[in-house]
Design a protein around this motif. Structure first.
Motif, PDB file in Angstrom:
ATOM      1  N   PRO A  99       0.734  -1.098   0.090  1.00  0.00           N
ATOM      2  CA  PRO A  99       0.072   0.051   0.094  1.00  0.00           C
ATOM      3  C   PRO A  99       0.825   1.191  -0.017  1.00  0.00           C
ATOM      4  O   PRO A  99       0.280   2.367  -0.522  1.00  0.00           O
ATOM      5  CB  PRO A  99      -0.788  -0.173   1.332  1.00  0.00           C
ATOM      6  CG  PRO A  99      -0.753  -1.306   1.763  1.00  0.00           C
ATOM      7  CD  PRO A  99       0.565  -2.181   1.209  1.00  0.00           C
ATOM      8  N   MET A 100       1.849   1.243   0.546  1.00  0.00           N
ATOM      9  CA  MET A 100       2.871   2.386   0.615  1.00  0.00           C
ATOM     10  C   MET A 100       3.465   2.459  -0.652  1.00  0.00           C
ATOM     11  O   MET A 100       4.066   3.587  -1.167  1.00  0.00           O
ATOM     12  CB  MET A 100       3.704   2.241   1.893  1.00  0.00           C
ATOM     13  CG  MET A 100       3.394   2.609   3.185  1.00  0.00           C
ATOM     14  SD  MET A 100       2.147   1.100   3.533  1.00  0.00           S
ATOM     15  CE  MET A 100       2.105   1.677   5.412  1.00  0.00           C
ATOM     16  N   VAL A 101       4.122   1.602  -1.405  1.00  0.00           N
ATOM     17  CA  VAL A 101       4.858   1.712  -2.688  1.00  0.00           C
ATOM     18  C   VAL A 101       4.324   1.794  -3.971  1.00  0.00           C
ATOM     19  O   VAL A 101       4.658   2.512  -4.774  1.00  0.00           O
ATOM     20  CB  VAL A 101       5.949   0.578  -2.773  1.00  0.00           C
ATOM     21  CG1 VAL A 101       6.798   0.551  -1.588  1.00  0.00           C
ATOM     22  CG2 VAL A 101       5.333  -0.763  -3.029  1.00  0.00           C
ATOM     23  N   ASP A 102       2.943   1.503  -3.919  1.00  0.00           N
ATOM     24  CA  ASP A 102       2.155   1.357  -5.281  1.00  0.00           C
ATOM     25  C   ASP A 102       1.460   2.504  -5.023  1.00  0.00           C
ATOM     26  O   ASP A 102       0.315   2.782  -4.426  1.00  0.00           O
ATOM     27  CB  ASP A 102       1.128   0.117  -5.287  1.00  0.00           C
ATOM     28  CG  ASP A 102       0.625  -0.037  -6.552  1.00  0.00           C
ATOM     29  OD1 ASP A 102       0.124   0.930  -7.073  1.00  0.00           O
ATOM     30  OD2 ASP A 102       0.064  -0.949  -6.816  1.00  0.00           O
ATOM     31  N   LYS A 103       1.714   3.592  -6.006  1.00  0.00           N
ATOM     32  CA  LYS A 103       0.886   4.958  -6.061  1.00  0.00           C
ATOM     33  C   LYS A 103       0.167   4.937  -7.177  1.00  0.00           C
ATOM     34  O   LYS A 103       0.509   5.486  -8.539  1.00  0.00           O
ATOM     35  CB  LYS A 103       2.245   5.925  -6.396  1.00  0.00           C
ATOM     36  CG  LYS A 103       3.230   5.854  -5.218  1.00  0.00           C
ATOM     37  CD  LYS A 103       2.498   6.141  -3.561  1.00  0.00           C
ATOM     38  CE  LYS A 103       3.727   6.069  -2.541  1.00  0.00           C
ATOM     39  NZ  LYS A 103       3.201   6.323  -1.300  1.00  0.00           N
ATOM     40  N   GLY A 104      -1.023   4.388  -7.283  1.00  0.00           N
ATOM     41  CA  GLY A 104      -2.114   4.197  -8.403  1.00  0.00           C
ATOM     42  C   GLY A 104      -1.384   3.533  -9.550  1.00  0.00           C
ATOM     43  O   GLY A 104      -1.852   3.737 -10.691  1.00  0.00           O
ATOM     44  N   GLY A 105      -0.436   2.310  -9.239  1.00  0.00           N
ATOM     45  CA  GLY A 105       0.136   1.751 -10.336  1.00  0.00           C
ATOM     46  C   GLY A 105       1.280   2.183 -10.638  1.00  0.00           C
ATOM     47  O   GLY A 105       2.114   1.271 -11.595  1.00  0.00           O
ATOM     48  N   GLY A 106       1.920   3.346 -10.082  1.00  0.00           N
ATOM     49  CA  GLY A 106       3.368   3.747 -10.229  1.00  0.00           C
ATOM     50  C   GLY A 106       3.888   3.239  -9.005  1.00  0.00           C
ATOM     51  O   GLY A 106       3.450   3.209  -7.869  1.00  0.00           O
ATOM     52  N   TYR A 107       5.293   3.228  -8.740  1.00  0.00           N
ATOM     53  CA  TYR A 107       6.016   2.880  -7.723  1.00  0.00           C
ATOM     54  C   TYR A 107       7.001   3.690  -7.247  1.00  0.00           C
ATOM     55  O   TYR A 107       7.923   4.117  -7.922  1.00  0.00           O
ATOM     56  CB  TYR A 107       6.438   1.297  -7.988  1.00  0.00           C
ATOM     57  CG  TYR A 107       5.651   0.352  -8.849  1.00  0.00           C
ATOM     58  CD1 TYR A 107       4.550  -0.088  -8.258  1.00  0.00           C
ATOM     59  CD2 TYR A 107       5.598   0.187 -10.109  1.00  0.00           C
ATOM     60  CE1 TYR A 107       3.571  -0.967  -8.659  1.00  0.00           C
ATOM     61  CE2 TYR A 107       4.676  -0.597 -10.651  1.00  0.00           C
ATOM     62  CZ  TYR A 107       3.763  -1.149  -9.998  1.00  0.00           C
ATOM     63  OH  TYR A 107       2.782  -1.987 -10.355  1.00  0.00           O
TER      64      TYR A 107
END
Length: 414
Positions: A63-71
């Motif tokens: 949940p912390m590294v996945d920014k809407g499908g970006g990382y």
């Protein structure tokens, strides 16, 4: 005598609590922060080095590294630096009960997004850590599905058997897709699929609940592994190679008396309905014929050393029966707070003492002494050298110790 090098560089493994679920109050939990592991990573890995443990379960917080499908994977860099400095390799937990806010775990998008994330995570960590590389795509699928699908403790907060089963199937589909994505990056990557070993019995005055207890013990306990291994729902694409290594968690509270509503009641020590851990491991081995580790185990409080003594006796009895047991994970390395009460559980290799605003690590000396005793008994290192990988676990030493000590399975759980 032919050598039998093990899969891992040390027989004893450890790990760090890394849950990132939305808890019942709707607040995102981050157990890495709550235990201070984010601030003490270098120290925590030095402790493992000094204990002769070269493998640790470590989390990447989806949940912390996945920014809407970006990382943005930069949050794991301090852990990579710490483990590299201490010669410890990770088993990366890629989903430890937490998933991104904008995802519905029952949707096809969940499976697709998880696979993309797994591929990106592998691409990020593989060049930064030495192999072999190990991953746990989704931690404790069976428990996760109960916790969040039937008991309503965590997101998605469902409270029915039907939703529990739907969640389990969705998580299995995602785990299989995740394995395939990781192996597109590293075809040699190894998977450790972790779930609890469970033994459920009916109340003595409720023989009518015997079938429900039996079903949970012999069907529900194994369904996720069955699907990942291709025995059930083959349309999901599981196979023995995708199941790979079975991580069977062994805790005293995994032996329970059935309750129709909510979590079951743990059996007390001395209960004549307790099953020997050795027999439970043998059931896993006969079912899958895949390498096994005890993926998590720990006693509580003053009983930690006694618990390790019992688990080692059962584990060596299992090895003596021909079971391919590759290691035992003493979990957690550092104490953790109870999810419900916030009180320290006192189940780690190290206790946590709150002191001047910090979380001080204090090794439980009785447990450390018991670990040392077994390392010497199995001809294992008690502290890592400059290259723990140059002399991997010689499983024949473990097999020889099992024959020499002639441990027998019993029901005496501390």
């Amino acid at each position: 005598m032919a050598q039998r090098p093990g899969i891992f560089p040390t027989f004893f493994l450890s790990g760090f609590e890394c849950s990132t679920f939305y808890w019942g109050d709707g607040v995102r939990r981050n157990l890495v922060a709550e235990t201070g592991h984010d601030r003490h990573a270098a120290e925590d890995y030095r402790i493992l080095n000094r204990l002769g443990i070269a493998v640790a379960r470590e989390g990447i917080p989806w949940p912390m590294v996945d920014k809407g499908g970006g990382y943005d994977f930069s949050c794991v860099d301090p852990f990579i630096d710490a483990m590299n400095a201490s010669k410890v390799i990770p088993i990366w937990d890629l989903c430890h009960y937490g998933y991104p806010d904008d995802l519905d775990p029952f949707s096809d998008a969940f499976v697709e997004r998880f696979a993309r994330y797994c591929r990106a995570a592998a691409e990020y960590v593989l060049p930064k850590t030495r192999g072999p590389h190990f991953f746990t795509p989704i931690n404790e699928i069976t428990f996760f599905s109960f916790c969040a699908g039937e008991w309503g403790w965590a997101a998605p907060y469902r409270c029915s058997r039907e939703d529990r089963m739907r969640l389990l199937l969705a998580l299995c589909r995602a785990a299989i897709a995740g394995v395939k994505a990781i192996r597109e990056v590293d075809p040699e990557a190894r998977m450790v699929h972790v779930d609890p070993l469970v033994w459920v019995v009916p109340p003595r005055d409720r023989p009518d609940q015997a079938e429900a207890a039996r079903h949970e013990t012999f069907v529900d306990t194994f369904l996720a592994w069955d699907i990942i291994g291709g025995r059930e729902h083959p349309e999901f694409g599981g196979s023995p190679e995708i199941l790979d290594i079975v991580g069977a968690n062994a805790y005293s509270f995994g032996q329970m008396e059935y309750r129709e509503k909510g979590p079951h009641a743990p059996l007390p020590p001395g209960d004549d309905r307790i099953a020997p851990l050795c027999d439970m491991l043998e059931t896993v081995w006969k079912r899958y014929q895949r390498p096994i580790i005890i993926g998590e185990t720990s006693g509580l409080g003053h009983g930690r050393a006694d618990w390790l003594r019992d688990v080692m006796g059962e584990a060596l009895a299992a090895v003596d029966r021909g079971i391919d047991l590759q290691g035992i994970c003493l979990f957690p390395a550092v104490d953790m707070p109870d999810w419900h009460t916030g009180e320290w559980v006192r189940n780690g290799i190290c206790d946590v003492i709150e002191e001047n605003g910090d979380l001080k690590r204090v090794p439980n000396q009785q447990l450390v002494d018991e670990l040392r005793r077994w390392q010497k008994e199995l001809n294992r290192v008690t502290e890592l050298d400059q290259d723990p990988f140059s002399d991997p676990v010689e499983l024949q030493d473990v097999i020889d110790a099992a024959h020499r000590l002639n441990m027998q399975a019993d029901k005496d759980w501390s």
